[in-house]
Design a protein around this motif. Structure first.
Motif, PDB file in Angstrom:
ATOM      1  N   CYS A 211       0.834  -1.209   0.000  1.00  0.00           N
ATOM      2  CA  CYS A 211       0.000   0.000   0.000  1.00  0.00           C
ATOM      3  C   CYS A 211       0.862   1.250   0.000  1.00  0.00           C
ATOM      4  O   CYS A 211       0.568   2.237  -0.672  1.00  0.00           O
ATOM      5  CB  CYS A 211      -0.932   0.011   1.210  1.00  0.00           C
ATOM      6  SG  CYS A 211      -2.188  -1.286   1.165  1.00  0.00           S
ATOM      7  N   LEU A 212       1.961   1.214   0.769  1.00  0.00           N
ATOM      8  CA  LEU A 212       2.856   2.359   0.834  1.00  0.00           C
ATOM      9  C   LEU A 212       3.483   2.637  -0.522  1.00  0.00           C
ATOM     10  O   LEU A 212       3.570   3.787  -0.963  1.00  0.00           O
ATOM     11  CB  LEU A 212       3.943   2.100   1.876  1.00  0.00           C
ATOM     12  CG  LEU A 212       4.967   3.230   2.090  1.00  0.00           C
ATOM     13  CD1 LEU A 212       4.259   4.500   2.535  1.00  0.00           C
ATOM     14  CD2 LEU A 212       6.010   2.817   3.122  1.00  0.00           C
ATOM     15  N   LYS A 213       3.905   1.557  -1.229  1.00  0.00           N
ATOM     16  CA  LYS A 213       4.504   1.734  -2.550  1.00  0.00           C
ATOM     17  C   LYS A 213       3.486   2.320  -3.528  1.00  0.00           C
ATOM     18  O   LYS A 213       3.817   3.205  -4.328  1.00  0.00           O
ATOM     19  CB  LYS A 213       5.024   0.396  -3.077  1.00  0.00           C
ATOM     20  CG  LYS A 213       5.753   0.525  -4.419  1.00  0.00           C
ATOM     21  CD  LYS A 213       6.274  -0.814  -4.895  1.00  0.00           C
ATOM     22  CE  LYS A 213       7.103  -0.660  -6.171  1.00  0.00           C
ATOM     23  NZ  LYS A 213       6.374   0.053  -7.238  1.00  0.00           N
ATOM     24  N   MET A 214       2.240   1.844  -3.451  1.00  0.00           N
ATOM     25  CA  MET A 214       1.207   2.345  -4.342  1.00  0.00           C
ATOM     26  C   MET A 214       0.969   3.833  -4.103  1.00  0.00           C
ATOM     27  O   MET A 214       0.859   4.624  -5.042  1.00  0.00           O
ATOM     28  CB  MET A 214      -0.087   1.565  -4.132  1.00  0.00           C
ATOM     29  CG  MET A 214      -1.217   1.984  -5.055  1.00  0.00           C
ATOM     30  SD  MET A 214      -2.671   0.919  -4.895  1.00  0.00           S
ATOM     31  CE  MET A 214      -3.153   1.323  -3.210  1.00  0.00           C
ATOM     32  N   CYS A 215       0.934   4.241  -2.830  1.00  0.00           N
ATOM     33  CA  CYS A 215       0.714   5.649  -2.498  1.00  0.00           C
ATOM     34  C   CYS A 215       1.894   6.502  -2.966  1.00  0.00           C
ATOM     35  O   CYS A 215       1.714   7.609  -3.479  1.00  0.00           O
ATOM     36  CB  CYS A 215       0.507   5.819  -0.995  1.00  0.00           C
ATOM     37  SG  CYS A 215      -1.046   5.136  -0.401  1.00  0.00           S
ATOM     38  N   GLN A 216       3.111   5.985  -2.788  1.00  0.00           N
ATOM     39  CA  GLN A 216       4.288   6.727  -3.224  1.00  0.00           C
ATOM     40  C   GLN A 216       4.317   6.886  -4.744  1.00  0.00           C
ATOM     41  O   GLN A 216       4.698   7.947  -5.254  1.00  0.00           O
ATOM     42  CB  GLN A 216       5.547   6.016  -2.740  1.00  0.00           C
ATOM     43  CG  GLN A 216       5.755   6.133  -1.234  1.00  0.00           C
ATOM     44  CD  GLN A 216       6.903   5.281  -0.731  1.00  0.00           C
ATOM     45  OE1 GLN A 216       7.328   4.327  -1.392  1.00  0.00           O
ATOM     46  NE2 GLN A 216       7.431   5.620   0.438  1.00  0.00           N
ATOM     47  N   ASP A 217       3.908   5.839  -5.475  1.00  0.00           N
ATOM     48  CA  ASP A 217       3.857   5.928  -6.937  1.00  0.00           C
ATOM     49  C   ASP A 217       2.863   6.989  -7.380  1.00  0.00           C
ATOM     50  O   ASP A 217       3.131   7.772  -8.301  1.00  0.00           O
ATOM     51  CB  ASP A 217       3.465   4.567  -7.541  1.00  0.00           C
ATOM     52  CG  ASP A 217       4.571   3.535  -7.390  1.00  0.00           C
ATOM     53  OD1 ASP A 217       5.723   3.943  -7.141  1.00  0.00           O
ATOM     54  OD2 ASP A 217       4.281   2.336  -7.529  1.00  0.00           O
ATOM     55  N   GLU A 218       1.687   7.020  -6.713  1.00  0.00           N
ATOM     56  CA  GLU A 218       0.683   8.026  -7.062  1.00  0.00           C
ATOM     57  C   GLU A 218       1.186   9.425  -6.742  1.00  0.00           C
ATOM     58  O   GLU A 218       0.944  10.372  -7.481  1.00  0.00           O
ATOM     59  CB  GLU A 218      -0.621   7.757  -6.298  1.00  0.00           C
ATOM     60  CG  GLU A 218      -1.348   6.498  -6.738  1.00  0.00           C
ATOM     61  CD  GLU A 218      -1.772   6.567  -8.198  1.00  0.00           C
ATOM     62  OE1 GLU A 218      -2.183   7.651  -8.650  1.00  0.00           O
ATOM     63  OE2 GLU A 218      -1.687   5.538  -8.890  1.00  0.00           O
ATOM     64  N   ARG A 219       1.917   9.551  -5.636  1.00  0.00           N
ATOM     65  CA  ARG A 219       2.467  10.860  -5.255  1.00  0.00           C
ATOM     66  C   ARG A 219       3.494  11.326  -6.285  1.00  0.00           C
ATOM     67  O   ARG A 219       3.538  12.504  -6.653  1.00  0.00           O
ATOM     68  CB  ARG A 219       3.109  10.749  -3.868  1.00  0.00           C
ATOM     69  CG  ARG A 219       3.626  12.092  -3.333  1.00  0.00           C
ATOM     70  CD  ARG A 219       4.426  11.878  -2.060  1.00  0.00           C
ATOM     71  NE  ARG A 219       3.627  11.250  -1.040  1.00  0.00           N
ATOM     72  CZ  ARG A 219       4.155  10.705   0.057  1.00  0.00           C
ATOM     73  NH1 ARG A 219       5.462  10.689   0.227  1.00  0.00           N
ATOM     74  NH2 ARG A 219       3.369  10.163   0.961  1.00  0.00           N
ATOM     75  N   ASP A 220       4.329  10.383  -6.769  1.00  0.00           N
ATOM     76  CA  ASP A 220       5.327  10.732  -7.781  1.00  0.00           C
ATOM     77  C   ASP A 220       4.658  11.210  -9.072  1.00  0.00           C
ATOM     78  O   ASP A 220       5.121  12.161  -9.715  1.00  0.00           O
ATOM     79  CB  ASP A 220       6.225   9.527  -8.077  1.00  0.00           C
ATOM     80  CG  ASP A 220       7.130   9.186  -6.898  1.00  0.00           C
ATOM     81  OD1 ASP A 220       7.313  10.059  -6.040  1.00  0.00           O
ATOM     82  OD2 ASP A 220       7.636   8.045  -6.856  1.00  0.00           O
ATOM     83  N   LYS A 221       3.539  10.542  -9.438  1.00  0.00           N
ATOM     84  CA  LYS A 221       2.823  10.954 -10.640  1.00  0.00           C
ATOM     85  C   LYS A 221       2.294  12.375 -10.506  1.00  0.00           C
ATOM     86  O   LYS A 221       2.375  13.186 -11.435  1.00  0.00           O
ATOM     87  CB  LYS A 221       1.659   9.993 -10.909  1.00  0.00           C
ATOM     88  CG  LYS A 221       2.085   8.613 -11.384  1.00  0.00           C
ATOM     89  CD  LYS A 221       0.871   7.724 -11.592  1.00  0.00           C
ATOM     90  CE  LYS A 221       1.274   6.307 -11.975  1.00  0.00           C
ATOM     91  NZ  LYS A 221       0.086   5.425 -12.142  1.00  0.00           N
TER      92      LYS A 221
END
Length: 262
Positions: A211-221
Protein backbone atom coordinates in the motif's frame (compact mmCIF):
# COMPACT_ATOMS: atom_id res chain seq x y z
CA UNK A 1 2.87 -9.40 3.37
CA UNK A 2 1.56 -8.00 6.65
CA UNK A 3 1.58 -11.50 8.10
CA UNK A 4 5.27 -11.88 7.28
CA UNK A 5 6.00 -8.72 9.22
CA UNK A 6 4.37 -10.10 12.39
CA UNK A 7 6.14 -13.47 12.19
CA UNK A 8 9.46 -11.89 13.04
CA UNK A 9 8.04 -10.03 16.01
CA UNK A 10 8.36 -11.23 19.60
CA UNK A 11 5.02 -11.37 21.34
CA UNK A 12 4.49 -8.49 23.71
CA UNK A 13 2.53 -9.26 26.85
CA UNK A 14 -0.31 -6.77 27.04
CA UNK A 15 -0.97 -5.48 30.53
CA UNK A 16 -3.72 -3.11 31.57
CA UNK A 17 -1.14 -0.35 31.94
CA UNK A 18 0.13 -0.89 28.39
CA UNK A 19 -3.45 -0.93 27.10
CA UNK A 20 -4.31 2.31 28.87
CA UNK A 21 -1.23 3.96 27.39
CA UNK A 22 -2.32 2.76 23.95
CA UNK A 23 -5.57 4.74 23.98
CA UNK A 24 -5.66 7.54 21.44
CA UNK A 25 -8.17 10.33 20.97
CA UNK A 26 -9.89 10.35 17.57
CA UNK A 27 -10.62 13.45 15.49
CA UNK A 28 -14.23 13.48 16.66
CA UNK A 29 -13.30 13.09 20.32
CA UNK A 30 -13.86 9.32 20.49
CA UNK A 31 -11.33 6.96 22.12
CA UNK A 32 -9.37 4.38 20.14
CA UNK A 33 -7.52 1.48 21.72
CA UNK A 34 -4.63 0.83 19.33
CA UNK A 35 -2.89 -2.51 19.89
CA UNK A 36 -1.83 -3.09 16.30
CA UNK A 37 1.53 -4.60 15.35
CA UNK A 38 2.35 -5.96 18.82
CA UNK A 39 2.80 -9.64 17.96
CA UNK A 40 -0.26 -10.62 20.01
CA UNK A 41 -1.22 -14.29 19.65
CA UNK A 42 -4.10 -14.45 22.13
CA UNK A 43 -6.82 -11.92 22.83
CA UNK A 44 -5.69 -9.87 25.87
CA UNK A 45 -8.48 -10.24 28.42
CA UNK A 46 -7.24 -7.23 30.39
CA UNK A 47 -8.67 -4.91 27.73
CA UNK A 48 -12.18 -5.96 28.75
CA UNK A 49 -11.77 -3.37 31.51
CA UNK A 50 -11.53 -0.74 28.76
CA UNK A 51 -14.67 -1.87 26.98
CA UNK A 52 -16.05 1.67 26.86
CA UNK A 53 -13.75 2.66 23.98
CA UNK A 54 -15.27 3.68 20.64
CA UNK A 55 -12.66 2.06 18.40
CA UNK A 56 -10.52 -1.07 18.73
CA UNK A 57 -7.50 -1.82 16.53
CA UNK A 58 -5.99 -5.31 16.85
CA UNK A 59 -4.70 -5.46 13.27
CA UNK A 60 -1.36 -6.92 12.15
CA UNK A 61 -0.97 -9.36 15.00
CA UNK A 62 -1.12 -13.19 15.10
CA UNK A 63 -4.58 -13.69 16.58
CA UNK A 64 -6.31 -16.96 15.71
CA UNK A 65 -9.49 -16.38 17.66
CA UNK A 66 -11.70 -13.57 18.93
CA UNK A 67 -13.58 -14.60 22.10
CA UNK A 68 -17.30 -14.15 22.75
CA UNK A 69 -16.38 -11.57 25.38
CA UNK A 70 -15.99 -9.10 22.50
CA UNK A 71 -19.67 -8.39 23.17
CA UNK A 72 -18.64 -6.31 26.19
CA UNK A 73 -17.52 -3.58 23.76
CA UNK A 74 -21.06 -2.30 23.27
CA UNK A 75 -19.97 1.26 22.40
CA UNK A 76 -17.70 0.00 19.63
CA UNK A 77 -18.31 1.62 16.25
CA UNK A 78 -14.97 0.74 14.57
CA UNK A 79 -13.26 -2.67 14.74
CA UNK A 80 -10.07 -3.47 12.81
CA UNK A 81 -8.86 -7.09 12.84
CA UNK A 82 -7.11 -7.20 9.47
CA UNK A 83 -3.87 -9.13 8.89
CA UNK A 84 -4.16 -11.72 11.63
CA UNK A 85 -4.67 -15.49 11.40
CA UNK A 86 -8.35 -15.60 12.27
CA UNK A 87 -10.13 -18.75 11.18
CA UNK A 88 -13.55 -17.60 12.35
CA UNK A 89 -15.54 -14.90 14.11
CA UNK A 90 -17.68 -15.36 17.23
CA UNK A 91 -21.46 -15.24 17.04
CA UNK A 92 -21.33 -12.55 19.73
CA UNK A 93 -20.05 -10.07 17.15
CA UNK A 94 -23.66 -9.60 16.11
CA UNK A 95 -24.36 -7.86 19.42
CA UNK A 96 -22.18 -4.87 18.51
CA UNK A 97 -25.11 -2.84 17.25
CA UNK A 98 -23.17 0.45 17.04
CA UNK A 99 -20.54 -1.00 14.72
CA UNK A 100 -20.27 0.93 11.45
CA UNK A 101 -16.80 -0.28 10.31
CA UNK A 102 -15.51 -3.86 10.35
CA UNK A 103 -12.24 -4.90 8.71
CA UNK A 104 -11.31 -8.60 8.78
CA UNK A 105 -9.26 -8.52 5.59
CA UNK A 106 -6.20 -10.79 5.19
CA UNK A 107 -7.16 -13.63 7.51
CA UNK A 108 -8.17 -17.30 7.08
CA UNK A 109 -11.93 -16.91 7.16
CA UNK A 110 -14.14 -19.28 5.19
CA UNK A 111 -17.82 -19.00 4.35
CA UNK A 112 -18.63 -21.60 7.02
CA UNK A 113 -16.79 -19.67 9.73
CA UNK A 114 -18.62 -16.40 9.02
CA UNK A 115 -21.42 -16.29 11.61
CA UNK A 116 -24.98 -15.57 10.48
CA UNK A 117 -25.03 -12.95 13.22
CA UNK A 118 -23.06 -10.61 10.94
CA UNK A 119 -26.42 -9.79 9.38
CA UNK A 120 -27.51 -8.26 12.71
CA UNK A 121 -25.06 -5.36 12.37
CA UNK A 122 -27.74 -2.99 11.08
CA UNK A 123 -25.54 0.12 11.28
CA UNK A 124 -22.58 -1.37 9.40
CA UNK A 125 -21.55 0.85 6.48
CA UNK A 126 -18.10 -0.58 5.62
CA UNK A 127 -17.25 -4.30 5.61
CA UNK A 128 -13.93 -5.66 4.35
CA UNK A 129 -13.75 -9.43 3.79
CA UNK A 130 -10.98 -9.35 1.20
CA UNK A 131 -7.95 -11.67 1.17
CA UNK A 132 -9.65 -14.59 2.90
CA UNK A 133 -10.81 -18.06 1.81
CA UNK A 134 -14.47 -17.39 1.09
CA UNK A 135 -16.05 -19.81 -1.38
CA UNK A 136 -19.33 -17.88 -1.44
CA UNK A 137 -20.95 -14.77 0.00
CA UNK A 138 -23.69 -15.39 2.58
CA UNK A 139 -27.00 -14.12 1.18
CA UNK A 140 -27.81 -12.98 4.71
CA UNK A 141 -25.46 -10.03 4.20
CA UNK A 142 -28.29 -8.60 2.12
CA UNK A 143 -29.85 -7.60 5.44
CA UNK A 144 -27.17 -4.93 5.92
CA UNK A 145 -29.21 -2.11 4.42
CA UNK A 146 -26.78 0.61 5.56
CA UNK A 147 -23.81 -1.00 3.83
CA UNK A 148 -22.01 1.43 1.49
CA UNK A 149 -18.74 -0.41 0.85
CA UNK A 150 -17.87 -4.09 0.81
CA UNK A 151 -14.52 -5.70 0.02
CA UNK A 152 -14.64 -9.25 -1.41
CA UNK A 153 -11.41 -9.21 -3.40
CA UNK A 154 -8.87 -12.07 -3.46
CA UNK A 155 -11.16 -14.87 -2.33
CA UNK A 156 -12.48 -18.04 -4.05
CA UNK A 157 -15.83 -16.62 -5.13
CA UNK A 158 -17.63 -17.78 -8.25
CA UNK A 159 -20.73 -15.61 -7.83
CA UNK A 160 -21.99 -12.61 -5.88
CA UNK A 161 -25.62 -12.94 -4.74
CA UNK A 162 -28.13 -10.34 -5.91
CA UNK A 163 -29.07 -9.68 -2.30
CA UNK A 164 -25.61 -8.12 -1.87
CA UNK A 165 -25.22 -6.52 -5.31
CA UNK A 166 -28.56 -4.73 -4.96
CA UNK A 167 -28.13 -3.30 -1.48
CA UNK A 168 -29.84 0.13 -1.52
CA UNK A 169 -26.90 2.25 -0.30
CA UNK A 170 -24.04 0.27 -1.84
CA UNK A 171 -21.51 2.59 -3.52
CA UNK A 172 -18.42 0.42 -3.78
CA UNK A 173 -18.06 -3.33 -4.30
CA UNK A 174 -14.53 -4.63 -4.82
CA UNK A 175 -14.66 -8.26 -6.00
CA UNK A 176 -11.49 -8.33 -8.08
CA UNK A 177 -9.24 -11.37 -8.45
CA UNK A 178 -11.88 -14.03 -7.80
CA UNK A 179 -12.32 -17.11 -10.04
CA UNK A 180 -15.65 -16.00 -11.53
CA UNK A 181 -16.77 -18.08 -14.55
CA UNK A 182 -17.10 -14.81 -16.46
CA UNK A 183 -14.52 -12.74 -14.64
CA UNK A 184 -14.67 -9.80 -17.04
CA UNK A 185 -18.40 -9.38 -16.63
CA UNK A 186 -18.22 -9.70 -12.85
CA UNK A 187 -15.40 -7.19 -12.52
CA UNK A 188 -17.18 -4.78 -14.84
CA UNK A 189 -20.21 -5.06 -12.59
CA UNK A 190 -18.09 -4.38 -9.51
CA UNK A 191 -16.61 -1.31 -11.19
CA UNK A 192 -20.06 -0.04 -12.12
CA UNK A 193 -21.07 -0.06 -8.46
CA UNK A 194 -18.05 2.03 -7.57
CA UNK A 195 -19.87 5.34 -7.89
CA UNK A 196 -17.89 7.45 -5.48
CA UNK A 197 -14.50 7.36 -3.85
CA UNK A 198 -14.05 7.67 -0.11
CA UNK A 199 -11.00 9.37 1.36
CA UNK A 200 -9.48 7.67 4.39
CA UNK A 201 -6.69 9.45 6.25
CA UNK A 202 -4.08 7.11 7.71
CA UNK A 203 -0.57 7.53 9.01
CA UNK A 204 2.19 6.50 6.62
CA UNK A 205 3.74 4.14 9.18
CA UNK A 206 0.46 2.20 9.41
CA UNK A 207 0.50 1.21 5.73
CA UNK A 208 1.77 -2.17 4.60
CA UNK A 209 4.64 -2.28 2.09
CA UNK A 210 2.44 -2.77 -0.99
CA UNK A 211 0.00 0.00 0.00
CA UNK A 212 2.86 2.36 0.83
CA UNK A 213 4.50 1.73 -2.55
CA UNK A 214 1.21 2.35 -4.34
CA UNK A 215 0.71 5.65 -2.50
CA UNK A 216 4.29 6.73 -3.22
CA UNK A 217 3.86 5.93 -6.94
CA UNK A 218 0.68 8.03 -7.06
CA UNK A 219 2.47 10.86 -5.26
CA UNK A 220 5.33 10.73 -7.78
CA UNK A 221 2.82 10.95 -10.64
CA UNK A 222 1.21 14.03 -9.09
CA UNK A 223 4.61 15.68 -8.55
CA UNK A 224 5.52 15.09 -12.21
CA UNK A 225 2.29 16.75 -13.31
CA UNK A 226 2.98 19.73 -11.05
CA UNK A 227 6.48 20.18 -12.54
CA UNK A 228 5.20 20.38 -16.12
CA UNK A 229 5.24 24.04 -17.21
CA UNK A 230 1.99 24.82 -19.00
CA UNK A 231 2.35 26.47 -22.39
CA UNK A 232 1.15 30.09 -22.39
CA UNK A 233 -2.32 30.50 -23.73
CA UNK A 234 -2.39 32.10 -27.16
CA UNK A 235 -4.05 35.47 -27.09
CA UNK A 236 -6.92 35.61 -29.52
CA UNK A 237 -6.83 38.46 -32.02
CA UNK A 238 -9.76 39.85 -34.00
CA UNK A 239 -8.27 42.68 -36.10
CA UNK A 240 -11.47 43.36 -38.09
CA UNK A 241 -13.74 43.46 -35.11
CA UNK A 242 -14.64 46.90 -33.76
CA UNK A 243 -15.76 47.17 -30.21
CA UNK A 244 -18.45 49.67 -29.21
CA UNK A 245 -15.89 51.71 -27.30
CA UNK A 246 -13.50 51.95 -30.27
CA UNK A 247 -16.30 53.13 -32.56
CA UNK A 248 -17.40 55.74 -30.06
CA UNK A 249 -13.86 57.03 -29.74
CA UNK A 250 -13.55 57.49 -33.54
CA UNK A 251 -16.88 59.32 -33.69
CA UNK A 252 -15.87 61.66 -30.87
CA UNK A 253 -12.63 62.52 -32.68
CA UNK A 254 -14.53 63.29 -35.91
CA UNK A 255 -16.99 65.67 -34.17
CA UNK A 256 -14.11 67.43 -32.36
CA UNK A 257 -12.41 68.20 -35.68
CA UNK A 258 -15.67 69.51 -37.11
CA UNK A 259 -16.26 71.82 -34.18
CA UNK A 260 -12.79 73.34 -34.57
CA UNK A 261 -13.26 74.21 -38.26
CA UNK A 262 -13.18 78.06 -39.06
Amino acid sequence: MAKEETKGQKEKKITLKIAKNSIRICFDGGRRLDLSKMGITTFPTCILKLADVDELDLSRNMLKKIPSSIQKFQKLRWLDLHSNQLEGLPEAIGTLQNLSYLNVCNNKLTTKTLPEELSLLKNLSILNLGLNCLESVPTSLGALKELEEIGLFDNALTIIPDSVKKLPKLKKLNAKRNPFPDSTKQEEHADSIERTETLHLVREKDLCCSCLKMCQDERDKLNKLKNVTPSPAKKLSFPLLLTPNSSAKDNQEEWRLRDNRP
